[in-house]
Write a protein that holds these residues in place. Structure first.
Motif, PDB file in Angstrom:
ATOM      1  N   GLY A  28      -6.833  -3.278 -11.882  1.00  0.00           N
ATOM      2  CA  GLY A  28      -6.151  -2.528 -12.932  1.00  0.00           C
ATOM      3  C   GLY A  28      -4.779  -2.030 -12.535  1.00  0.00           C
ATOM      4  N   GLY A  29      -4.279  -2.483 -11.415  1.00  0.00           N
ATOM      5  CA  GLY A  29      -2.965  -2.054 -10.954  1.00  0.00           C
ATOM      6  C   GLY A  29      -1.875  -3.020 -11.378  1.00  0.00           C
ATOM      7  N   ALA A  30      -0.690  -2.706 -10.952  1.00  0.00           N
ATOM      8  CA  ALA A  30       0.468  -3.559 -11.202  1.00  0.00           C
ATOM      9  C   ALA A  30       1.303  -3.586  -9.928  1.00  0.00           C
ATOM     10  CB  ALA A  30       1.303  -3.016 -12.358  1.00  0.00           C
ATOM     11  N   ILE A  31       1.939  -4.713  -9.668  1.00  0.00           N
ATOM     12  CA  ILE A  31       2.751  -4.866  -8.464  1.00  0.00           C
ATOM     13  C   ILE A  31       4.149  -4.314  -8.717  1.00  0.00           C
ATOM     14  CG2 ILE A  31       3.814  -6.546  -6.903  1.00  0.00           C
ATOM     15  CD1 ILE A  31       0.887  -6.281  -6.440  1.00  0.00           C
ATOM     16  N   ASP A  32       4.590  -3.420  -7.838  1.00  0.00           N
ATOM     17  CA  ASP A  32       5.964  -2.946  -7.848  1.00  0.00           C
ATOM     18  C   ASP A  32       6.750  -3.895  -6.951  1.00  0.00           C
ATOM     19  OD1 ASP A  32       8.362  -1.654  -7.864  1.00  0.00           O
ATOM     20  OD2 ASP A  32       7.649   0.153  -6.868  1.00  0.00           O
ATOM     21  N   HIS A  33       7.574  -4.740  -7.533  1.00  0.00           N
ATOM     22  CA  HIS A  33       8.253  -5.794  -6.787  1.00  0.00           C
ATOM     23  C   HIS A  33       9.340  -5.265  -5.846  1.00  0.00           C
ATOM     24  CE1 HIS A  33       6.114  -9.028  -8.729  1.00  0.00           C
ATOM     25  NE2 HIS A  33       6.313  -8.417  -9.890  1.00  0.00           N
ATOM     26  N   LYS A  34       9.817  -4.051  -6.075  1.00  0.00           N
ATOM     27  CA  LYS A  34      10.816  -3.486  -5.167  1.00  0.00           C
ATOM     28  C   LYS A  34      10.186  -3.082  -3.836  1.00  0.00           C
ATOM     29  CE  LYS A  34      13.853  -1.819  -8.777  1.00  0.00           C
ATOM     30  NZ  LYS A  34      14.429  -0.653  -9.443  1.00  0.00           N
ATOM     31  N   THR A  35       8.964  -2.545  -3.900  1.00  0.00           N
ATOM     32  CA  THR A  35       8.303  -2.053  -2.686  1.00  0.00           C
ATOM     33  C   THR A  35       7.131  -2.924  -2.256  1.00  0.00           C
ATOM     34  OG1 THR A  35       6.847  -0.630  -3.990  1.00  0.00           O
ATOM     35  CG2 THR A  35       8.919   0.328  -3.197  1.00  0.00           C
ATOM     36  N   ASN A  36       6.730  -3.879  -3.087  1.00  0.00           N
ATOM     37  CA  ASN A  36       5.566  -4.741  -2.835  1.00  0.00           C
ATOM     38  C   ASN A  36       4.282  -3.933  -2.670  1.00  0.00           C
ATOM     39  OD1 ASN A  36       6.816  -7.212  -3.055  1.00  0.00           O
ATOM     40  ND2 ASN A  36       7.432  -7.213  -0.912  1.00  0.00           N
ATOM     41  N   LEU A  37       4.153  -2.883  -3.444  1.00  0.00           N
ATOM     42  CA  LEU A  37       2.948  -2.066  -3.421  1.00  0.00           C
ATOM     43  C   LEU A  37       2.186  -2.236  -4.726  1.00  0.00           C
ATOM     44  CD1 LEU A  37       4.326   1.258  -1.925  1.00  0.00           C
ATOM     45  CD2 LEU A  37       2.932  -0.450  -0.776  1.00  0.00           C
ATOM     46  N   CYS A  38       0.876  -2.019  -4.643  1.00  0.00           N
ATOM     47  CA  CYS A  38       0.030  -2.058  -5.832  1.00  0.00           C
ATOM     48  C   CYS A  38      -0.012  -0.651  -6.410  1.00  0.00           C
ATOM     49  CB  CYS A  38      -1.379  -2.518  -5.442  1.00  0.00           C
ATOM     50  SG  CYS A  38      -2.505  -2.622  -6.833  1.00  0.00           S
ATOM     51  N   MET A  39       0.492  -0.513  -7.622  1.00  0.00           N
ATOM     52  CA  MET A  39       0.591   0.799  -8.252  1.00  0.00           C
ATOM     53  C   MET A  39      -0.454   0.922  -9.360  1.00  0.00           C
ATOM     54  SD  MET A  39       3.032   1.916  -6.458  1.00  0.00           S
ATOM     55  CE  MET A  39       3.648   3.394  -7.188  1.00  0.00           C
ATOM     56  N   GLY A  40      -1.180   2.034  -9.351  1.00  0.00           N
ATOM     57  CA  GLY A  40      -2.167   2.307 -10.381  1.00  0.00           C
ATOM     58  C   GLY A  40      -1.597   3.226 -11.435  1.00  0.00           C
ATOM     59  N   GLU A  41      -2.510   3.892 -12.118  1.00  0.00           N
ATOM     60  CA  GLU A  41      -2.074   4.843 -13.142  1.00  0.00           C
ATOM     61  C   GLU A  41      -1.388   6.026 -12.475  1.00  0.00           C
ATOM     62  OE1 GLU A  41      -5.408   5.986 -15.481  1.00  0.00           O
ATOM     63  OE2 GLU A  41      -5.900   3.933 -16.021  1.00  0.00           O
ATOM     64  N   ASN A  42      -0.467   6.649 -13.170  1.00  0.00           N
ATOM     65  CA  ASN A  42       0.279   7.812 -12.687  1.00  0.00           C
ATOM     66  C   ASN A  42       1.013   7.534 -11.373  1.00  0.00           C
ATOM     67  OD1 ASN A  42      -0.742   9.274 -14.886  1.00  0.00           O
ATOM     68  ND2 ASN A  42      -2.556   9.841 -13.716  1.00  0.00           N
ATOM     69  N   GLU A  43       1.463   6.290 -11.201  1.00  0.00           N
ATOM     70  CA  GLU A  43       2.235   5.885 -10.028  1.00  0.00           C
ATOM     71  C   GLU A  43       1.490   6.106  -8.708  1.00  0.00           C
ATOM     72  OE1 GLU A  43       5.139   4.210 -10.244  1.00  0.00           O
ATOM     73  OE2 GLU A  43       4.811   4.286 -12.396  1.00  0.00           O
ATOM     74  N   GLN A  44       0.160   6.013  -8.744  1.00  0.00           N
ATOM     75  CA  GLN A  44      -0.632   6.099  -7.518  1.00  0.00           C
ATOM     76  C   GLN A  44      -0.617   4.749  -6.814  1.00  0.00           C
ATOM     77  OE1 GLN A  44      -4.452   7.198  -9.106  1.00  0.00           O
ATOM     78  NE2 GLN A  44      -4.254   9.265  -8.276  1.00  0.00           N
ATOM     79  N   VAL A  45      -0.535   4.781  -5.500  1.00  0.00           N
ATOM     80  CA  VAL A  45      -0.578   3.557  -4.714  1.00  0.00           C
ATOM     81  C   VAL A  45      -2.042   3.199  -4.476  1.00  0.00           C
ATOM     82  CG1 VAL A  45       0.004   2.490  -2.514  1.00  0.00           C
ATOM     83  CG2 VAL A  45       1.610   4.044  -3.597  1.00  0.00           C
ATOM     84  N   ILE A  46      -2.408   1.975  -4.822  1.00  0.00           N
ATOM     85  CA  ILE A  46      -3.764   1.480  -4.592  1.00  0.00           C
ATOM     86  C   ILE A  46      -3.742   0.701  -3.283  1.00  0.00           C
ATOM     87  CG2 ILE A  46      -5.605  -0.010  -5.446  1.00  0.00           C
ATOM     88  CD1 ILE A  46      -4.542   0.458  -8.267  1.00  0.00           C
ATOM     89  N   GLU A  47      -4.571   1.144  -2.326  1.00  0.00           N
ATOM     90  CA  GLU A  47      -4.635   0.448  -1.046  1.00  0.00           C
ATOM     91  C   GLU A  47      -5.650  -0.675  -1.146  1.00  0.00           C
ATOM     92  OE1 GLU A  47      -4.904   2.699   2.499  1.00  0.00           O
ATOM     93  OE2 GLU A  47      -3.848   4.385   1.626  1.00  0.00           O
ATOM     94  N   LEU A  48      -5.228  -1.864  -0.766  1.00  0.00           N
ATOM     95  CA  LEU A  48      -6.092  -3.036  -0.811  1.00  0.00           C
ATOM     96  C   LEU A  48      -6.414  -3.460   0.619  1.00  0.00           C
ATOM     97  CD1 LEU A  48      -4.156  -4.985  -3.548  1.00  0.00           C
ATOM     98  CD2 LEU A  48      -6.246  -3.677  -3.849  1.00  0.00           C
ATOM     99  N   ALA A  49      -7.666  -3.329   0.987  1.00  0.00           N
ATOM    100  CA  ALA A  49      -8.086  -3.712   2.344  1.00  0.00           C
ATOM    101  C   ALA A  49      -8.429  -5.197   2.367  1.00  0.00           C
ATOM    102  CB  ALA A  49      -9.296  -2.890   2.757  1.00  0.00           C
ATOM    103  N   THR A  50      -8.242  -5.802   3.526  1.00  0.00           N
ATOM    104  CA  THR A  50      -8.608  -7.203   3.707  1.00  0.00           C
ATOM    105  C   THR A  50     -10.092  -7.262   4.033  1.00  0.00           C
ATOM    106  OG1 THR A  50      -6.410  -7.661   4.553  1.00  0.00           O
ATOM    107  CG2 THR A  50      -8.103  -9.288   5.007  1.00  0.00           C
ATOM    108  N   SER A  51     -10.849  -7.929   3.190  1.00  0.00           N
ATOM    109  CA  SER A  51     -12.293  -7.999   3.403  1.00  0.00           C
ATOM    110  C   SER A  51     -12.631  -9.072   4.426  1.00  0.00           C
ATOM    111  CB  SER A  51     -12.992  -8.313   2.084  1.00  0.00           C
ATOM    112  OG  SER A  51     -12.657  -9.612   1.651  1.00  0.00           O
TER     113      SER A  51
END
Length: 86
Positions: free
Chosen positions: A35-58
């Motif tokens: 449910g996130g979106a990629i911020d292409h300037k920072t290459n981070l996954c952003m959720g609602e309210n500009e929260q950073v979603i951390e994606l761990a490598t499984s």
């Protein structure tokens, strides 16, 4: 010895590039699935309210990376050996 080293080195470099590309693709896919979106300037996954979603490598992703590294490295090394024989 030099002719044996070049195809192996090319195979390893190609496989590392393939895994780098695959990792970026899978992380973007996981970000969008969560449910996130990629911020292409920072290459981070952003959720609602500009929260950073951390994606761990499984561990499943690590297994896929190992298989891709082995397969692509062998394939690229074999192709380079065939090109040098001609």
């Amino acid at each position: 010895m030099k002719n044996n080293l070049v195809p192996s080195l090319v195979g390893v470099l190609v496989s590392l590039f393939a895994v780098w590309w695959l990792h970026g693709f899978l992380l973007v896919d996981r970000c969008l699935d969560s449910g996130g979106a990629i911020d292409h300037k920072t290459n981070l996954c952003m959720g609602e309210n500009e929260q950073v979603i951390e994606l761990a490598t499984s561990s499943g992703m690590l297994v896929i990376y190992c298989i891709v590294i082995m397969f692509v490295s062998l394939l690229a090394g074999s192709l380079v050996r065939k090109l040098f024989k001609r």
